[in-house]
Design a protein around this motif. Structure first.
Motif, short mmCIF file in Angstrom:
data_model
loop_
_atom_site.label_atom_id
_atom_site.label_comp_id
_atom_site.label_asym_id
_atom_site.label_seq_id
_atom_site.Cartn_x
_atom_site.Cartn_y
_atom_site.Cartn_z
N LEU A 147 3.46 -5.01 -1.17
CA LEU A 147 3.02 -5.23 0.20
C LEU A 147 3.46 -4.03 1.03
CD1 LEU A 147 4.08 -8.94 0.75
CD2 LEU A 147 1.78 -8.09 0.31
N VAL A 148 2.63 -3.66 1.99
CA VAL A 148 2.98 -2.61 2.94
C VAL A 148 2.96 -3.22 4.34
CG1 VAL A 148 2.19 -0.67 1.55
CG2 VAL A 148 0.59 -1.80 3.05
N GLU A 149 3.89 -2.77 5.15
CA GLU A 149 3.97 -3.29 6.50
C GLU A 149 3.01 -2.51 7.39
OE1 GLU A 149 7.79 -5.02 8.45
OE2 GLU A 149 7.67 -2.90 8.95
N ILE A 150 2.13 -3.23 8.11
CA ILE A 150 1.20 -2.61 9.04
C ILE A 150 1.43 -3.23 10.41
CG2 ILE A 150 -0.52 -2.10 7.26
CD1 ILE A 150 -2.14 -4.50 8.40
N GLU A 151 0.92 -2.57 11.41
CA GLU A 151 1.05 -3.10 12.76
C GLU A 151 -0.29 -3.63 13.24
OE1 GLU A 151 2.50 -1.42 17.02
OE2 GLU A 151 3.71 -0.95 15.26
N ARG A 185 0.54 -6.36 4.38
CA ARG A 185 -0.78 -6.31 3.74
C ARG A 185 -0.63 -5.83 2.31
NH1 ARG A 185 -4.78 -1.84 5.37
NH2 ARG A 185 -3.80 -0.94 3.58
N CYS A 186 -1.36 -6.47 1.41
CA CYS A 186 -1.30 -6.10 0.00
C CYS A 186 -2.01 -4.77 -0.22
CB CYS A 186 -1.94 -7.20 -0.84
SG CYS A 186 -1.94 -6.80 -2.60
N SER A 187 -1.37 -3.92 -1.00
CA SER A 187 -1.95 -2.61 -1.31
C SER A 187 -3.11 -2.70 -2.29
CB SER A 187 -0.86 -1.68 -1.86
OG SER A 187 -0.30 -2.25 -3.04
N GLY A 192 -4.90 -8.65 1.00
CA GLY A 192 -4.54 -9.89 1.67
C GLY A 192 -3.49 -9.60 2.73
N VAL A 193 -3.48 -10.41 3.78
CA VAL A 193 -2.52 -10.24 4.86
C VAL A 193 -1.58 -11.43 4.86
CG1 VAL A 193 -2.23 -10.04 7.37
CG2 VAL A 193 -4.14 -8.88 6.23
N TRP A 194 -0.29 -11.15 4.91
CA TRP A 194 0.74 -12.19 4.83
C TRP A 194 1.63 -12.11 6.05
CZ3 TRP A 194 -0.67 -15.32 1.15
CH2 TRP A 194 -1.48 -14.81 0.14
N LEU A 195 1.91 -13.26 6.62
CA LEU A 195 2.70 -13.34 7.85
C LEU A 195 4.06 -13.97 7.59
CD1 LEU A 195 -0.16 -14.70 10.14
CD2 LEU A 195 0.57 -12.33 9.87
#
Length: 78
Positions: free
Chosen positions: A30-34, A42-44, A48-51
């Motif tokens: 997972l990479v952190e995005i703003e 968000r998965c590289s 998928g987006v995880w909160l």
């Protein structure tokens, strides 16, 4: 009982190292995005987006503010 607690803590740490910042769906990093000043993961690979705890509410609150501003443009004052 102290021995069991130490083993449980050690197992918890091992699992954290194994799964931390890994996608729950596909297992990739997972990479952190703003997103609108809120940091989400968000998965590289599968994108998928995880909160984390509280982030869904923060996103919903931001969207509510945006919608309120948009609706205020169309409101007529009587």
């Amino acid at each position: 009982m102290v021995h069991q607690e130490k083993l449980a803590a050690k197992e918890k740490e091992r699992l954290k190292e194994l799964h931390y910042m890994k996608c729950p769906k596909c297992g990739m990093n997972l990479v952190e995005i703003e997103y609108r000043s809120i940091k989400v993961d968000r998965c590289s690979a599968c994108e998928g987006v995880w909160l984390d705890k509280g982030e869904l509410k923060a996103v919903a609150d931001l969207d509510k503010l945006l919608l309120d501003k948009l609706y205020s443009v169309f409101r007529t004052e009587a």
